[in-house]
Design a protein around this motif. Structure first.
Motif, short mmCIF file in Angstrom:
data_model
loop_
_atom_site.label_atom_id
_atom_site.label_comp_id
_atom_site.label_asym_id
_atom_site.label_seq_id
_atom_site.Cartn_x
_atom_site.Cartn_y
_atom_site.Cartn_z
N PHE A 74 0.83 -1.20 0.00
CA PHE A 74 0.00 0.00 0.00
C PHE A 74 0.86 1.25 0.00
N ARG A 75 1.93 1.23 0.79
CA ARG A 75 2.85 2.38 0.82
C ARG A 75 3.54 2.55 -0.54
N LYS A 76 3.87 1.45 -1.17
CA LYS A 76 4.47 1.50 -2.51
C LYS A 76 3.52 2.17 -3.49
N TYR A 77 2.24 1.80 -3.42
CA TYR A 77 1.24 2.42 -4.28
C TYR A 77 1.12 3.92 -4.00
N PHE A 78 1.20 4.29 -2.72
CA PHE A 78 1.11 5.71 -2.38
C PHE A 78 2.28 6.48 -2.98
N GLU A 79 3.48 5.89 -2.94
CA GLU A 79 4.64 6.56 -3.53
C GLU A 79 4.48 6.69 -5.04
N MET A 80 3.93 5.66 -5.69
CA MET A 80 3.65 5.74 -7.12
C MET A 80 2.66 6.85 -7.41
N ALA A 81 1.63 6.95 -6.58
CA ALA A 81 0.60 7.97 -6.77
C ALA A 81 1.18 9.37 -6.58
N SER A 82 2.08 9.51 -5.62
CA SER A 82 2.70 10.81 -5.34
C SER A 82 3.56 11.29 -6.50
N ASN A 83 4.17 10.34 -7.22
CA ASN A 83 5.07 10.68 -8.32
C ASN A 83 4.35 10.91 -9.65
N LYS A 84 3.04 10.61 -9.68
CA LYS A 84 2.25 10.83 -10.90
C LYS A 84 1.67 12.23 -10.91
N LYS A 85 1.40 12.74 -12.08
CA LYS A 85 0.72 14.03 -12.19
C LYS A 85 -0.72 13.87 -11.73
N GLY A 86 -1.26 14.93 -11.15
CA GLY A 86 -2.64 14.88 -10.71
C GLY A 86 -2.75 14.87 -9.20
N ASN A 91 -5.06 9.41 -7.63
CA ASN A 91 -4.09 8.53 -8.29
C ASN A 91 -3.97 7.20 -7.55
N LEU A 92 -3.99 7.28 -6.21
CA LEU A 92 -3.88 6.07 -5.38
C LEU A 92 -5.05 5.13 -5.64
N LEU A 93 -6.26 5.66 -5.66
CA LEU A 93 -7.44 4.82 -5.90
C LEU A 93 -7.42 4.25 -7.31
N GLN A 94 -6.92 5.03 -8.26
CA GLN A 94 -6.84 4.54 -9.64
C GLN A 94 -5.88 3.36 -9.74
N ILE A 95 -4.77 3.43 -9.04
CA ILE A 95 -3.80 2.33 -9.04
C ILE A 95 -4.42 1.08 -8.40
N LEU A 96 -5.10 1.26 -7.29
CA LEU A 96 -5.74 0.13 -6.61
C LEU A 96 -6.81 -0.52 -7.49
N GLU A 97 -7.58 0.31 -8.21
CA GLU A 97 -8.61 -0.22 -9.10
C GLU A 97 -7.99 -0.97 -10.28
N SER A 98 -6.75 -0.62 -10.64
CA SER A 98 -6.09 -1.22 -11.79
C SER A 98 -5.48 -2.58 -11.51
N ARG A 99 -5.49 -3.00 -10.24
CA ARG A 99 -4.98 -4.32 -9.91
C ARG A 99 -5.80 -5.39 -10.63
N LEU A 100 -5.12 -6.41 -11.10
CA LEU A 100 -5.81 -7.45 -11.88
C LEU A 100 -6.89 -8.15 -11.06
N ASP A 101 -6.63 -8.43 -9.79
CA ASP A 101 -7.65 -9.11 -8.99
C ASP A 101 -8.90 -8.25 -8.84
N ASN A 102 -8.73 -6.92 -8.75
CA ASN A 102 -9.89 -6.04 -8.66
C ASN A 102 -10.66 -6.02 -9.97
N VAL A 103 -9.95 -6.02 -11.10
CA VAL A 103 -10.61 -6.02 -12.41
C VAL A 103 -11.38 -7.31 -12.61
N VAL A 104 -10.80 -8.43 -12.20
CA VAL A 104 -11.49 -9.72 -12.29
C VAL A 104 -12.76 -9.69 -11.45
#
Length: 208
Positions: A74-86, A91-104
């Motif tokens: 989760f902290r890794k995702y937060f760091e990814m979100a912090s480094n993205k524009k927006g 950004n954090l929720l978008q990354i979590l929604e993009s997980r394959l298990d969530n899409v399935v």
């Protein structure tokens, strides 16, 4: 990766709301939140006022529980979100929604995110025609998600297909009417995410 191994209904009761961690049970009369709408344990019925930090922490824990993600990831995702524009929280929720298990799960292949994660880990999912068995795999716009051909008739998947046929699919996904799965049209935006999450509290927590 460490997993919470206690009764999942205790998590929902601790947060005081349904997190839909057990699929169909959450919609039935057996749901623990409906039957015992107070926290677990001997002090569960005592309403303690949370501090600002406590409120932020509970929001983070709740969001982790929704998606079945551990603290390190989760902290890794937060760091990814912090480094993205927006906006970092969106950004954090978008990354979590993009997980394959969530899409399935969103496609209705799994009755819960936990079951969807198990389906992915067992190698039953193809992404763009190639087997992917990593639940944390992040999908991209244009990706095609499908059950592997040799597994099309697997019992639990057929049961889920029938049970979840009426579940609405988010607008950022396009379900294939002929096959289990579909296409990722675009990445999810904040308006697409129906979970009761106050992401700004998570940002405030990690920004301290």
């Amino acid at each position: 990766m460490a997993r919470y191994k206690d009764e999942q209904c205790r998590i929902c009761r601790r947060e005081g709301q349904k997190l839909f961690l057990k699929g169909e049970r959450c919609f039935s009369d057996k749901c623990s939140v409906s039957r015992r709408n107070y926290g677990p344990g001997q002090h569960g019925q005592k309403k303690a006022k949370l501090s600002e930090y406590g409120t932020q922490l509970r929001e983070k824990q709740k969001t982790k529980s929704f998606y079945g993600v551990g603290e390190k990831q989760f902290r890794k995702y937060f760091e990814m979100a912090s480094n993205k524009k927006g906006i970092t929280g969106e950004n954090l929720l978008q990354i979590l929604e993009s997980r394959l298990d969530n899409v399935v799960y969103r496609f209705g292949i799994g009755s819960s995110r936990a079951q969807a994660r198990q389906i992915v880990n067992h190698g039953l999912i193809d992404v763009n025609g190639k087997k992917v068995d990593i639940a944390s795999y992040l999908v991209k716009a244009g990706d095609v998600i499908a059950i592997r051909e040799i597994k099309q008739n697997k019992g639990i998947i057929k049961i889920n297909e029938e049970a979840n046929s009426g579940r609405p699919v988010p607008t950022w996904l396009e379900k294939d009417a002929n096959k289990l799965g579909g296409k990722v049209l675009r990445l999810a935006t904040r308006e697409d995410i129906d979970l009761p999450v106050q992401e700004h509290l998570i940002v405030e927590l990690y920004s301290k």
